[in-house]
Write an enzyme that holds these catalytic residues in place. Structure first.
Site, mmCIF file in Angstrom:
data_model
loop_
_atom_site.group_PDB
_atom_site.id
_atom_site.type_symbol
_atom_site.label_atom_id
_atom_site.label_comp_id
_atom_site.label_asym_id
_atom_site.label_seq_id
_atom_site.Cartn_x
_atom_site.Cartn_y
_atom_site.Cartn_z
ATOM 1 N N ASP A 295 0.828 -1.206 0.000
ATOM 2 C CA ASP A 295 0.000 0.000 0.000
ATOM 3 C C ASP A 295 0.870 1.266 0.000
ATOM 4 O O ASP A 295 0.346 2.380 -0.069
ATOM 5 C CB ASP A 295 -1.009 -0.002 1.160
ATOM 6 N N SER A 296 2.198 1.086 0.004
ATOM 7 C CA SER A 296 3.097 2.211 -0.264
ATOM 8 C C SER A 296 2.757 2.788 -1.642
ATOM 9 O O SER A 296 3.106 3.934 -1.945
ATOM 10 C CB SER A 296 4.564 1.763 -0.205
ATOM 11 N N ASP B 38 -1.120 -6.034 -0.318
ATOM 12 C CA ASP B 38 -1.542 -5.480 0.971
ATOM 13 C C ASP B 38 -3.052 -5.328 1.015
ATOM 14 O O ASP B 38 -3.668 -4.886 0.043
ATOM 15 C CB ASP B 38 -0.935 -4.083 1.163
ATOM 16 N N LYS C 252 -1.406 -9.403 2.675
ATOM 17 C CA LYS C 252 -0.655 -8.937 3.840
ATOM 18 C C LYS C 252 -1.506 -7.972 4.653
ATOM 19 O O LYS C 252 -2.166 -7.097 4.106
ATOM 20 C CB LYS C 252 0.652 -8.258 3.398
ATOM 21 N N GLU D 23 -1.406 -5.562 8.352
ATOM 22 C CA GLU D 23 -0.548 -4.996 9.392
ATOM 23 C C GLU D 23 -1.097 -5.294 10.779
ATOM 24 O O GLU D 23 -2.304 -5.269 10.995
ATOM 25 C CB GLU D 23 -0.422 -3.477 9.204
ATOM 26 N N GLU E 101 9.375 -4.596 10.156
ATOM 27 C CA GLU E 101 9.826 -3.295 9.633
ATOM 28 C C GLU E 101 10.416 -2.413 10.727
ATOM 29 O O GLU E 101 9.824 -2.239 11.796
ATOM 30 C CB GLU E 101 8.653 -2.563 8.954
#
Ligand code: KIV
Ligand code: NA
Length: 280
Positions: free
Chosen positions: A45-46, A84, A114, A116, A185
């Site tokens: 999602d960057s 993501d 993915k 978070e 991260e």
């Protein structure tokens, strides 16, 4: 190159061979990754910030993620494709999480999703995705940008014993919930090493030191496509494509203004002399 599957990644992990992961956001970056030996591609999602110009990942919708993931997937024949789940697409309920994961797999062609976080609610969401839909899940703990507001910004995590202990607990709980991989991260190397040692699934580090089972970096950072001035400490720059990009556009614009482009000996279509005489 042979198709990389979850089994291929598990085999690499067992053989202690480092797993490589790179982000991609569109067909061209997908092609570049596919033409490399990289093991896995993450439509992170960057995407929101590096490719769409938003100020945070919070602004990315599930539909936009699916749109970009599908484009990347059309370029791939061998890397394992992870996407993501964007902010807000899994937070509300287990069924929302299952539906979002299914949509990314069905319409975006992702092979793994993915999420978070490592709290008990996130563990529950992951359990549901893995058990109800059979979709492999990659976890992401440490610096989790979707929670940057509650973390007080983009800060290194796990620097105190208490924080490190919490990351160990999250990692173990995520492993028990059935995740296939864990992204770590922005944590000190010693924390990345210790978590990797206690787990029986691969860790993929980004700013987590040398001892994780693999590494991931953001494509826009390593090729500096955005000609950016600030990158995180863990970034290694392998090319300056942003500069090469604007240099090429500049050269073209100058050629046009000086009538250097098009060059009739190279860029023009010819017609037979007779037709040319008639047109004249
Ligand atoms: O969105 C992303 O690019 C990521 C990686 C940095 C792990 O989550
Ligand atoms: Na992300």
């Amino acid at each position: 190159n042979k198709k990389t599957t979850l089994l291929t990644l598990q085999k690499k992990y067992q053989e202690k061979a480092p797993i490589s992961m790179i982000t991609a956001y569109d067909y061209p970056t997908g092609l570049a990754a596919n033409n490399s030996t990289v093991d896995t591609v993450l439509v992170g999602d960057s995407l929101a910030m590096t490719c769409l110009g938003y100020s945070s990942t919070h602004q990315l919708s599930l539909d936009t993620m699916i749109h970009h993931c599908a484009a990347v997937s059309r370029a791939l024949s061998h890397p394992f494709l992870i996407a993501d789940l964007p902010f807000g697409s899994y937070n509300c309920s287990n069924s929302q999480a299952i539906n979002s994961a299914i949509a990314i797999v069905q319409k975006g062609q992702a092979e793994c999703v993915k999420l978070e976080g490592g709290s008990s609610i996130i563990i529950e969401r992951i359990n549901n995705i893995v058990k109800a839909a059979g979709i492999p899940v990659c976890a992401h703990i440490g610096l989790t940008p979707q929670y940057s507001s509650s973390l007080g910004g983009f800060k290194v995590q796990g620097k105190t014993l208490k924080q490190a202990q919490s990351l160990f607990d999250q990692a173990l709980a995520l492993q028990n919930a059935g995740v296939s991989l864990i992204v770590l991260e922005a944590v000190p190397e010693i924390v990345g090493k210790a978590i990797t040692r206690i787990l029986e699934i691969p860790t993929i580090g980004i700013g987590a030191g040398r001892f994780t089972s693999g590494q991931v970096l953001v494509i826009s950072d390593i090729v500096d496509i955005n000609n950016s001035t600030a990158a995180p400490k863990f970034v290694k720059k392998y090319a300056s494509l942003g500069k090469a990009y604007s240099d090429a556009i500049n050269q073209y614009a100058q050629d046009v203004s000086q009538r250097i482009y098009p060059d009739p000996s190279a860029h023009n279509y010819a017609i037979p002399q007779k037709n040319e005489d008639e047109i004249k």
